[in-house]
Design a protein around this motif. Structure first.
Motif, mmCIF file in Angstrom:
data_model
loop_
_atom_site.group_PDB
_atom_site.id
_atom_site.type_symbol
_atom_site.label_atom_id
_atom_site.label_comp_id
_atom_site.label_asym_id
_atom_site.label_seq_id
_atom_site.Cartn_x
_atom_site.Cartn_y
_atom_site.Cartn_z
ATOM 1 N N CYS A 1 0.817 -1.214 0.000
ATOM 2 C CA CYS A 1 0.000 0.000 0.000
ATOM 3 C C CYS A 1 0.853 1.267 0.000
ATOM 4 C CB CYS A 1 -0.933 0.004 1.208
ATOM 5 S SG CYS A 1 -2.259 -1.218 1.124
ATOM 6 N N GLY A 2 2.069 1.170 0.525
ATOM 7 C CA GLY A 2 2.954 2.325 0.566
ATOM 8 C C GLY A 2 3.888 2.447 -0.620
ATOM 9 N N ASP A 3 3.859 1.475 -1.511
ATOM 10 C CA ASP A 3 4.747 1.472 -2.668
ATOM 11 C C ASP A 3 4.135 2.343 -3.770
ATOM 12 O OD1 ASP A 3 6.083 0.869 -5.077
ATOM 13 O OD2 ASP A 3 6.609 -1.133 -4.373
ATOM 14 N N PRO A 4 4.804 3.427 -4.186
ATOM 15 C CA PRO A 4 4.234 4.303 -5.215
ATOM 16 C C PRO A 4 3.932 3.581 -6.523
ATOM 17 C CG PRO A 4 6.119 5.349 -4.145
ATOM 18 C CD PRO A 4 6.093 3.926 -3.676
ATOM 19 N N GLU A 5 4.768 2.617 -6.903
ATOM 20 C CA GLU A 5 4.521 1.888 -8.146
ATOM 21 C C GLU A 5 3.257 1.040 -8.045
ATOM 22 O OE1 GLU A 5 7.820 -0.343 -9.562
ATOM 23 O OE2 GLU A 5 9.176 1.382 -9.626
ATOM 24 N N VAL A 6 3.036 0.423 -6.891
ATOM 25 C CA VAL A 6 1.820 -0.373 -6.693
ATOM 26 C C VAL A 6 0.593 0.539 -6.708
ATOM 27 C CG1 VAL A 6 0.568 -1.877 -5.103
ATOM 28 C CG2 VAL A 6 3.022 -2.198 -5.451
ATOM 29 N N ARG A 7 0.668 1.667 -6.031
ATOM 30 C CA ARG A 7 -0.468 2.592 -5.989
ATOM 31 C C ARG A 7 -0.810 3.120 -7.382
ATOM 32 N NH1 ARG A 7 -2.237 4.706 -1.135
ATOM 33 N NH2 ARG A 7 -3.008 6.529 -2.266
ATOM 34 N N ALA A 8 0.196 3.279 -8.233
ATOM 35 C CA ALA A 8 -0.041 3.800 -9.577
ATOM 36 C C ALA A 8 -0.466 2.722 -10.564
ATOM 37 C CB ALA A 8 1.224 4.489 -10.089
ATOM 38 N N VAL B 1 -6.218 3.123 -0.237
ATOM 39 C CA VAL B 1 -6.294 1.948 -1.104
ATOM 40 C C VAL B 1 -7.519 1.130 -0.712
ATOM 41 C CG1 VAL B 1 -5.184 -0.222 -1.750
ATOM 42 C CG2 VAL B 1 -3.810 1.856 -1.494
ATOM 43 N N ARG B 2 -8.345 0.829 -1.683
ATOM 44 C CA ARG B 2 -9.552 0.012 -1.480
ATOM 45 C C ARG B 2 -9.258 -1.461 -1.757
ATOM 46 N NH1 ARG B 2 -15.259 0.316 -1.644
ATOM 47 N NH2 ARG B 2 -16.338 -1.153 -3.032
ATOM 48 N N SER B 3 -8.610 -1.732 -2.897
ATOM 49 C CA SER B 3 -8.300 -3.112 -3.286
ATOM 50 C C SER B 3 -7.008 -3.134 -4.089
ATOM 51 C CB SER B 3 -9.421 -3.720 -4.143
ATOM 52 O OG SER B 3 -10.656 -3.715 -3.470
ATOM 53 N N ILE B 4 -6.311 -4.246 -3.998
ATOM 54 C CA ILE B 4 -5.179 -4.526 -4.885
ATOM 55 C C ILE B 4 -5.454 -5.887 -5.511
ATOM 56 C CG2 ILE B 4 -2.696 -4.820 -5.116
ATOM 57 C CD1 ILE B 4 -2.350 -3.270 -2.517
#
Length: 300
Positions: free
Chosen positions: A77-84, A97-100
């Motif tokens: 959740c804190g990884d900018p690449e994952v969030r983007a 973040v709602r879902s990954i």
């Protein structure tokens, strides 16, 4: 392992989205497909699953496993690449973040988990076949800021938008934090898995981009929900971190928003039978992306 694709049957047994009024249709397939697969579920558990459409496991994972998984989810959740990444869904009213989705492809730790016999063994027992991962995701409801998921049947969406032919898939929800009755816990109507509720409305192009944030197309009408709730009641699934719920693809379920200080985080892994592989969508202009509905990726 080979995944065997199916062609559309000559008659769609579960028409939806193409109807003008909601329809309630009886389930055509078994709930527990075979009792020949050995695994971690006892006969009473399988009978309970067949009756209710779900069964709870008091402790599927050990405390040290939960600690590691929670740390991994915090990292993601804190990884900018994952969030983007397109696989990450942000809450409609905040930056939380709602879902990954496809977390087993993003994280080696979660890749190991989805292959665990404690999960795969239960899926194989229920579905009576080898399985592959249709979908994996982490659902988060942070304190004060976690929105809900309206009542729905996963199979209605998977049938309409992914081309899943039959109700031969199972979800396993693993609690990473304690699921209280008051912090947005999963609600299921026990026995609802035996009734398919067809939903009116047309699936627009790229529907997943909005439906993953807030689903409106593919949700049952109030009369159908009232009838099912009057007939079956509503069970609220609570339990400590490490507990799990195994539930049928056609269960009517949902969850409320979390307005408490206590976060709720769950992992969802969906296993589909290799004999129920996806075909063209039944009621959508194009298939959803592979990270939402995998077509060619078996467990092993």
């Amino acid at each position: 392992m080979t995944i065997h694709p199916l062609n559309h049957p000559s008659v769609d047994l579960y028409p939806t989205r193409q109807v003008t009024d909601s329809l309630r249709l009886e389930r055509r397939e078994p709930v527990v497909w075979a009792d020949s697969f050995e695994g971690p579920m006892g006969r009473d558990e399988l009978r309970g699953y067949e009756r209710d459409g779900f069964v709870t496991v008091e402790q599927l994972l050990e405390p040290d496993e939960i600690v590691a998984l929670r740390a991994e989810l915090t990292r993601l959740c804190g990884d900018p690449e994952v969030r983007a990444d397109e696989r990450t869904v942000i809450e409609p009213a905040s930056e939380a973040v709602r879902s990954i989705f496809e977390v087993h492809r993003i994280s080696p730790l979660l890749r190991e988990l989805v292959h665990d016999p404690r999960l795969v063994g239960r899926a194989r027992q229920i579905l009576g076949s080898d399985v592959y991962i249709h979908q994996s995701r982490a659902n988060l409801k942070p304190g004060f800021d976690g929105s809900g998921f309206y009542w729905h049947s996963d199979f209605e969406t998977w049938h309409a938008e992914d081309g899943m032919p039959a109700m031969r898939a199972v979800s396993i929800s693993i609690a990473l934090t304690e699921n209280h009755v008051h912090n947005g816990a999963l609600m299921i109507m026990p026995g609802s898995h035996r009734t398919f509720v067809a939903c009116p409305g047309e699936t627009p192009h790229g529907h997943y981009r909005t439906s993953l944030r807030r689903q409106e197309i593919g949700t049952p009408d109030p009369d159908s929900l009232t009838e099912l709730a009057d007939r079956h009641g509503i069970s609220v699934i609570t339990g400590p971190a490490g507990s799990a719920t195994v539930f049928d693809s056609n269960c009517m379920h949902g969850s409320a928003e979390n307005i408490t200080p206590f976060p709720r985080s769950n992992l969802f892994i969906v296993y589909n039978s290799v004999d129920n592989a996806l075909t063209t969508p039944y009621a959508a202009p194009a298939p959803r992306p592979d990270f939402i509905a995998a077509r060619t990726r078996p467990v092993t």
